[in-house]
Design a protein around this motif. Sequence first.
Motif, PDB file in Angstrom:
ATOM      1  N   GLY A  31       0.828  -1.202   0.000  1.00  0.00           N
ATOM      2  CA  GLY A  31       0.000   0.000   0.000  1.00  0.00           C
ATOM      3  C   GLY A  31       0.854   1.239   0.000  1.00  0.00           C
ATOM      4  O   GLY A  31       1.954   1.263   0.582  1.00  0.00           O
ATOM      5  N   ASP A  32       0.359   2.291  -0.662  1.00  0.00           N
ATOM      6  CA  ASP A  32       1.130   3.516  -0.796  1.00  0.00           C
ATOM      7  C   ASP A  32       0.157   4.695  -0.829  1.00  0.00           C
ATOM      8  O   ASP A  32      -0.901   4.622  -1.475  1.00  0.00           O
ATOM      9  CB  ASP A  32       1.951   3.462  -2.088  1.00  0.00           C
ATOM     10  N   GLY A  68      -3.251 -11.730   8.864  1.00  0.00           N
ATOM     11  CA  GLY A  68      -2.027 -11.401   8.146  1.00  0.00           C
ATOM     12  C   GLY A  68      -0.951 -10.899   9.094  1.00  0.00           C
ATOM     13  O   GLY A  68      -1.158 -10.789  10.308  1.00  0.00           O
ATOM     14  N   SER A  69       0.223 -10.610   8.529  1.00  0.00           N
ATOM     15  CA  SER A  69       1.342 -10.077   9.300  1.00  0.00           C
ATOM     16  C   SER A  69       1.806  -8.780   8.654  1.00  0.00           C
ATOM     17  O   SER A  69       2.075  -8.742   7.446  1.00  0.00           O
ATOM     18  CB  SER A  69       2.509 -11.065   9.329  1.00  0.00           C
ATOM     19  N   LEU A  70       1.875  -7.728   9.451  1.00  0.00           N
ATOM     20  CA  LEU A  70       2.404  -6.455   8.964  1.00  0.00           C
ATOM     21  C   LEU A  70       3.919  -6.546   8.949  1.00  0.00           C
ATOM     22  O   LEU A  70       4.553  -6.715   9.993  1.00  0.00           O
ATOM     23  CB  LEU A  70       1.932  -5.314   9.870  1.00  0.00           C
ATOM     24  N   PHE A  78       2.858   0.701   3.426  1.00  0.00           N
ATOM     25  CA  PHE A  78       3.028  -0.486   4.262  1.00  0.00           C
ATOM     26  C   PHE A  78       3.148  -1.714   3.374  1.00  0.00           C
ATOM     27  O   PHE A  78       2.749  -1.704   2.199  1.00  0.00           O
ATOM     28  CB  PHE A  78       1.843  -0.657   5.218  1.00  0.00           C
ATOM     29  N   ILE A  79       3.709  -2.775   3.933  1.00  0.00           N
ATOM     30  CA  ILE A  79       3.754  -4.089   3.288  1.00  0.00           C
ATOM     31  C   ILE A  79       3.242  -5.108   4.303  1.00  0.00           C
ATOM     32  O   ILE A  79       3.620  -5.079   5.472  1.00  0.00           O
ATOM     33  CB  ILE A  79       5.174  -4.475   2.832  1.00  0.00           C
ATOM     34  N   ALA A  80       2.374  -6.003   3.851  1.00  0.00           N
ATOM     35  CA  ALA A  80       1.850  -7.062   4.710  1.00  0.00           C
ATOM     36  C   ALA A  80       1.811  -8.360   3.920  1.00  0.00           C
ATOM     37  O   ALA A  80       1.709  -8.347   2.685  1.00  0.00           O
ATOM     38  CB  ALA A  80       0.453  -6.714   5.216  1.00  0.00           C
ATOM     39  N   THR A 139       4.460  -4.479  -5.799  1.00  0.00           N
ATOM     40  CA  THR A 139       4.822  -3.065  -5.803  1.00  0.00           C
ATOM     41  C   THR A 139       4.465  -2.414  -7.134  1.00  0.00           C
ATOM     42  O   THR A 139       3.911  -1.308  -7.177  1.00  0.00           O
ATOM     43  CB  THR A 139       6.327  -2.916  -5.534  1.00  0.00           C
ATOM     44  N   ARG A 140       4.781  -3.090  -8.233  1.00  0.00           N
ATOM     45  CA  ARG A 140       4.482  -2.515  -9.561  1.00  0.00           C
ATOM     46  C   ARG A 140       2.979  -2.429  -9.794  1.00  0.00           C
ATOM     47  O   ARG A 140       2.489  -1.474 -10.394  1.00  0.00           O
ATOM     48  CB  ARG A 140       5.139  -3.362 -10.654  1.00  0.00           C
TER      49      ARG A 140
END
Length: 511
Positions: A31-32, A68-70, A78-80, A139-140
């Motif tokens: 997420g961005d 989930g795991s952050l 963020f990335i999870a 990411t892309r």
Amino acid sequence: MGEIRNFRSGSQDEPPPHGVGPRRLAAIIVGDIASYSRLMQADEEGTHVRVKRIERDLIQPSIVEHHGSLVKTTGDGFIAIFDSPVEAVRCSIVIQQNLIGRNASLPKHSRIEYRIGVNLGDVIVEPDDVYGDGVNIATRIEGLAEPGHVYISGAIYEQIKHKVVCGYESLGDRKVKNITDPVRVYRVLPDADAVDRTRGRRENALIFLLGITLLIIAAGALWYLLALPHGKMREQAAVPTASPAPAPAPSPPPPQREAAAPMPQPSPSLAASPPPPAPAPSPSAAPVREPEMIAIRGGSFAMGSNDDPTERPVHQTTIKPFSIGKYPVTVQEWNACAAAKACGFAASGRDDAPITNVSWTDAQQYVAWLAQATKKAYRLPSEAEWEYAARGGTQTKYWWGDKLQPGMAGCKDCGDVAAEQPAKVGSFKPNPFGLYDMGGAVDQWVEDCWHRTYQGAPGDGSAWRGPDCTSHVLRSGSWKNDSRYVRTSNRDGYDTNVRYPTHGFRVALDP
């Protein structure tokens, strides 16, 4: 589409700095925040505080609730990771829909909106980061997403297309940076009817363009006739030939099927033809088929159990007399509300099957319409009323006893039950109060806000509300759950505005 900043550098093209961690197949959410640099430039401290609050109050709890795991957060994203693609997509939808609510009162230029990309891939997991092409692709994909939307890869789509009731719009194969093969990308439309609405918008645009074209042709023909010299007009009039047929008027576009979006409250129609010969009848003018109700005399009982932490502490609760639906609300009953344009969508399926894939907000639309149409105080039952009615005067694990018995309820391990849809209402035995499907069939919304335990719960049978209520309580379990969810004390919570395929409801009524 926004900047790709250094918080992703560890998750893209560099190798892990401290050796290789364990590999695993995971669904990755990236997420961005869109226009983050502009927001920080306008109000650096205010934006930082708002972002941290969103991470604390919305993003982190949503990830935990969906198992989930952050992995990490930074200033702008963020990335999870998740074991389940279904839970990853559900979590992404919940985050975006809750952000819509948070942004509703803000001017557009100051809203914090996330782009979210989801992919399934084999990744290397480190204590504070995650690496591999699976993360790179997520990411892309996030970089392609529009603010406020969730985009997913073809790998995710193949895993969830029959499991999460959403609309999916294929955006085709996309070539993305540093990835050799093109990536199939889909936009997620959380409402299952959104595909029809998207298609309808395109059809409307084509019909509009066709209408404009016909108008231009007709205007050109009229101009040509008016611009002819008078002499030629007289000469043509002297020749005994048939007069040219007038240019055909453009055909009005065909009526479009109205696809009503979910609304927090039912709205009466305001459309009228000027001048109307008579006022249009209101939806409540037509007779309404009311759900069959069972009167409950009320009394006291021990609510909860020690089987699960969320069902503790067991506490004495007193219930006033009320009535509750003999069955869950059916597809036919729901579609009467949809036909009156008071409920957000028309349901498909058998008329005698319970309505499914409704949010708590959808259920509130139905009871508001039913109360208005019948002039009776219909509502959702409180959680205490639901459990009291489900127990039917018993204190055992199930209303029929402490042991699972085949053919008593509709659940995954309760017997021969179709896996794709719930059985019609009333297919199993009623409980001692004469109520059907109070356990299994469909998860059933109640009025209460979700609380993780009963600590502080009211003892008078009333609904337990709260000032910041983003989740509400579900009872009963469903045909897709196993028997532990069918227990009369079982409870769960889910996001207020999100639809899910196993969620339905039944109504209650004061005396």
